[in-house]
Design a protein around this motif. Sequence first.
Motif, PDB file in Angstrom:
ATOM      1  N   VAL A   1       0.797  -1.148   0.008  1.00 30.18           N
ATOM      2  CA  VAL A   1      -0.155   0.037  -0.156  1.00 30.18           C
ATOM      3  C   VAL A   1       0.777   1.156  -0.079  1.00 30.18           C
ATOM      4  O   VAL A   1       1.706   1.324   0.809  1.00 30.18           O
ATOM      5  CB  VAL A   1      -0.793   0.035   1.098  1.00 30.18           C
ATOM      6  N   ALA A   2       0.738   2.068  -1.003  1.00 31.49           N
ATOM      7  CA  ALA A   2       1.514   3.421  -1.085  1.00 31.49           C
ATOM      8  C   ALA A   2       0.680   4.599  -1.017  1.00 31.49           C
ATOM      9  O   ALA A   2      -0.512   4.633  -1.441  1.00 31.49           O
ATOM     10  CB  ALA A   2       2.120   3.267  -2.551  1.00 31.49           C
ATOM     11  N   ASP A   3       1.194   5.329  -0.117  1.00 28.77           N
ATOM     12  CA  ASP A   3       0.318   6.506   0.063  1.00 28.77           C
ATOM     13  C   ASP A   3       0.601   7.672  -0.724  1.00 28.77           C
ATOM     14  O   ASP A   3       1.415   8.872  -0.210  1.00 28.77           O
ATOM     15  CB  ASP A   3       0.462   7.258   1.497  1.00 28.77           C
TER      16      ASP A   3
ATOM     17  N   SER B   1      -5.608   5.372  -1.158  1.00 29.49           N
ATOM     18  CA  SER B   1      -4.168   4.910  -1.169  1.00 29.49           C
ATOM     19  C   SER B   1      -4.019   4.133  -2.626  1.00 29.49           C
ATOM     20  O   SER B   1      -5.150   3.825  -3.163  1.00 29.49           O
ATOM     21  CB  SER B   1      -3.604   3.947   0.037  1.00 29.49           C
TER      22      SER B   1
ATOM     23  N   ARG C   1      -3.133   0.606  -4.071  1.00 24.18           N
ATOM     24  CA  ARG C   1      -2.561  -0.844  -3.882  1.00 24.18           C
ATOM     25  C   ARG C   1      -2.074  -1.438  -4.864  1.00 24.18           C
ATOM     26  O   ARG C   1      -2.498  -1.557  -5.874  1.00 24.18           O
ATOM     27  CB  ARG C   1      -3.974  -1.753  -3.572  1.00 24.18           C
TER      28      ARG C   1
ATOM     29  N   ARG D   1       8.410  -2.203  -0.815  1.00 18.35           N
ATOM     30  CA  ARG D   1       7.973  -1.280   0.364  1.00 18.35           C
ATOM     31  C   ARG D   1       9.046  -0.336   0.937  1.00 18.35           C
ATOM     32  O   ARG D   1       8.785   0.740   1.441  1.00 18.35           O
ATOM     33  CB  ARG D   1       7.560  -2.420   1.625  1.00 18.35           C
TER      34      ARG D   1
ATOM     35  N   GLU E   1       6.309   5.315  -0.026  1.00 14.57           N
ATOM     36  CA  GLU E   1       5.709   6.124   1.297  1.00 14.57           C
ATOM     37  C   GLU E   1       4.463   5.328   1.797  1.00 14.57           C
ATOM     38  O   GLU E   1       3.573   5.151   1.046  1.00 14.57           O
ATOM     39  CB  GLU E   1       5.240   7.585   1.177  1.00 14.57           C
ATOM     40  N   SER E   2       4.385   5.038   2.866  1.00 15.44           N
ATOM     41  CA  SER E   2       3.270   3.902   3.349  1.00 15.44           C
ATOM     42  C   SER E   2       3.042   4.163   4.870  1.00 15.44           C
ATOM     43  O   SER E   2       3.986   4.614   5.616  1.00 15.44           O
ATOM     44  CB  SER E   2       3.610   2.645   2.870  1.00 15.44           C
ATOM     45  N   GLN E   3       1.839   3.899   5.337  1.00 14.59           N
ATOM     46  CA  GLN E   3       1.439   3.862   6.690  1.00 14.59           C
ATOM     47  C   GLN E   3       1.340   2.509   7.055  1.00 14.59           C
ATOM     48  O   GLN E   3       0.905   2.230   8.334  1.00 14.59           O
ATOM     49  CB  GLN E   3       0.190   4.634   6.863  1.00 14.59           C
ATOM     50  N   GLU E   4       1.711   1.464   6.298  1.00 14.73           N
ATOM     51  CA  GLU E   4       1.554   0.007   6.731  1.00 14.73           C
ATOM     52  C   GLU E   4       2.532  -0.153   8.049  1.00 14.73           C
ATOM     53  O   GLU E   4       3.757   0.311   8.280  1.00 14.73           O
ATOM     54  CB  GLU E   4       2.107  -0.850   5.708  1.00 14.73           C
TER      55      GLU E   4
END
Length: 228
Positions: free
Chosen positions: A170-172, A200, A202, A221, A225-228
């Motif tokens: 998942v990329a923001d 976001s 996917r 990953r 940028e990701s909030q995972e």
Amino acid sequence: MNVAVVTVGDELLAGRTVNSNATWLCEQFAERGVSVERVTTLPDRIADIARVVNEYRATYDAVIVTGGLGPTHDDVTMTGVAAALGRDLADHEQARAWLADAGYSREDLTDGTTDLPAGARALHNEVGVAPGAVLESVYVLPGVPAEMKAMFETVADEFTGTPTYREVVVADEPESALLDRIEELRATFDVSVGSYPGESVRVAIESTDETVSQKAAAWLRERVESQE
């Protein structure tokens, strides 16, 4: 192995019934490593069913048809499949025997209930009444979801393929901003990649090698940028 899924029903095309059968079947095939190349919805019309089934059986390893089974005026799927393969419909003794064992006498059944294309292998309907059939590479299943699922399980082992392994990153970031990294990902790893924007993005990564899919996902990953 590749297959085509054909769902039959005017109510599907009118939007009155959700086509859950197609989704469920696609999930089953994906788990078995079988590639679904087509999902087509047709009206309750013999000519359309015959034309599409005839075309698809020449192209794909198997064709799975759901819906339109039974003896009522709009249950024309068996007739269409029989026409596609140049067969007549005939009363199937084994299908009638199954129903007799379930307590249905000949008088209880509407004419045509056990009519299947000549030479077909009957599939027992453990949940309902109308039997299914297999003829060459064409599998005909009921449209009622519970009946379709139970009947599919009896032939599921006839569908095999190479399993694929899927990882999702998942990329923001905007999808357009990821293009260079996705291109590099494809160049670095032997994987297929799909990107699906929403709140976001996917990024789905698939490979027939589980280790490769995991390594590719880890690589990406580290670069998004990701909030995972």
